[in-house]
Design a protein around this motif. Sequence first.
Motif, short mmCIF file in Angstrom:
data_model
loop_
_atom_site.label_atom_id
_atom_site.label_comp_id
_atom_site.label_asym_id
_atom_site.label_seq_id
_atom_site.Cartn_x
_atom_site.Cartn_y
_atom_site.Cartn_z
N ASP A 1 -1.68 -4.04 -9.52
CA ASP A 1 -0.83 -3.00 -10.07
C ASP A 1 0.63 -3.45 -9.94
O ASP A 1 1.05 -3.84 -8.84
N PRO A 2 1.41 -3.41 -11.03
CA PRO A 2 2.81 -3.84 -10.96
C PRO A 2 3.61 -3.08 -9.89
O PRO A 2 4.59 -3.60 -9.36
N LYS A 3 3.17 -1.86 -9.55
CA LYS A 3 3.90 -1.05 -8.56
C LYS A 3 3.92 -1.69 -7.17
O LYS A 3 4.80 -1.38 -6.36
N VAL A 4 2.95 -2.56 -6.87
CA VAL A 4 2.89 -3.11 -5.52
C VAL A 4 3.66 -4.43 -5.38
O VAL A 4 3.76 -4.98 -4.28
N ALA B 1 0.83 -1.21 0.00
CA ALA B 1 0.00 0.00 0.00
C ALA B 1 0.87 1.26 0.00
O ALA B 1 0.54 2.25 -0.66
N ILE B 2 1.99 1.22 0.73
CA ILE B 2 2.92 2.35 0.71
C ILE B 2 3.54 2.49 -0.67
O ILE B 2 3.65 3.59 -1.23
N ALA B 3 3.95 1.36 -1.25
CA ALA B 3 4.57 1.38 -2.59
C ALA B 3 3.62 1.94 -3.63
O ALA B 3 4.03 2.69 -4.53
N LEU B 4 2.33 1.61 -3.51
CA LEU B 4 1.34 2.11 -4.47
C LEU B 4 1.31 3.63 -4.46
O LEU B 4 1.19 4.28 -5.50
N ARG B 5 1.41 4.20 -3.27
CA ARG B 5 1.28 5.65 -3.11
C ARG B 5 2.60 6.41 -3.30
O ARG B 5 2.57 7.62 -3.57
N THR B 6 3.73 5.71 -3.14
CA THR B 6 5.03 6.41 -3.18
C THR B 6 5.98 5.92 -4.26
O THR B 6 6.95 6.61 -4.59
N GLY B 7 5.73 4.71 -4.78
CA GLY B 7 6.64 4.12 -5.76
C GLY B 7 7.91 3.54 -5.16
O GLY B 7 8.81 3.14 -5.89
N LEU B 8 8.01 3.48 -3.82
CA LEU B 8 9.22 2.95 -3.19
C LEU B 8 9.36 1.45 -3.46
O LEU B 8 8.38 0.71 -3.41
#
Length: 353
Positions: free
Chosen positions: A141-144, A103-110
Amino acid sequence: MASSTTSINGQKVRFGQGLRNDICAELSELGSAKALVLSTPQQVDMAMELATTIGDRAAGVFTRATMHTPVDVTEEAVEHAQSVQADSIVSIGGGSTIGLGKAIALRTGLPQIAVPTTYAGSEATPILGQTEGGIKTTLTDPKVLPRVILYDPELVASLPPAMTVTSALNAMAHAAEALYAKDRTEQTTELAIDGLKAFATGLPKVIEQPGDLTARAETQKGAWACGTVLGLVGMALHHKLCHTLGGSFNLPHAETHAIVLPHAIAYNAQDVPELLAPISKVLGGTNPGQALWSFAEQMGAPMALKDLGLAEADLDRATEIALKNPYWNPRPITADGLRVLLQNAWAGNAPSD
C-alpha cells in the motif's frame, strides 16, 4: 564524507555522515510539529537521543516495536500516537521499528521519516508484513512507504558483526529473488545487481573494520538498492519460506533469511540458471546457491535453522504451511522438494544441486 540525495517512488532518500542531526529540517519540510519517535526496547537510548535532537517537536517516544509487527502492539502504538496528537512518525531502528511505523501509517495516514540502523531495506518499500494469531501476512500500500529516508553510516558503525552480516544477507535476499521475478525489468535487474555488488565489496571490509564509515556507507547504498527493488517486483519461494518460519515458529527475521537464502536460490537455479548467473558473477563460482552459501559462511553467518531453535519435528508442518497459498515461483514447488530444502537448511548442510 559528502552527502547525497536521490529519489525513487516519490521518496526523498539521503545518504551521509551525521544526517540524523538534520531531522528537524526534514520535519519542517513535512509540516510536522509533533513527531512520535519509535524504537525497539533495545534501542531506547538511540530513540531518546533523537527525541532530544527533535526537541519541542517531539510528541513522545514509543519503544515497544517488536519483531514481525504483531497487530496488538500496533494497536497500542496507534492509541499512543493519537493520545499525544502526533502528526508524524520518526522510526529509528531496523525492520521491526520501521514495520511498526508503517503499520501506524496504514491506520492513521501519518507521514513517516525512517532512520535505519540495519540493512533490512524495509524503509524503501511500500510493503508491510504483520503477524496475528501466529500467521504473518503481507500487503502492499503506498500509504506505508516512508516519505523520507536518512541513511547515516554513523548509526550502523556500532552494529555488532553478527547482526551486520544477517541484516546484509536479508537485504541481499531481496536482490537475489528480484533477478527472476516475473515482473522484473531492466531497471530492477540493474538495481538488484548494484545491491549485490555493494554488499560483496563492502561487507568484508565492514567485518574486518566495523567502524569504517566509507564501507558502512557502501553497504547502506546496497541496502537501499535491495530494499527498493523489493518494492518494485514480487518475491517468490525464499520470502514465502521466511514468512512461514518467522510468523508460525517465531524465528528471528534476519537470521532466518540468511540461512534459507542459499537453499531457495539453489532450488530455483535448477530451472532459471541464466537469470541467477549474476550472483555467481558477483560472488564467484558457477553455482549461485553455493556461492551465497560460501559467502555467508565466510562472513560468519548462522548456517542452520536448528541453531535458531527450530525443532526437526517442525519441518513437516513448516512444509505444509509453506505450500498453502503459495507465491508465484519460477520453478514448480513440490512438497518433496521443499522438505529436502528445509532439511538442508535445518541441518546446516550445503544446498542441494
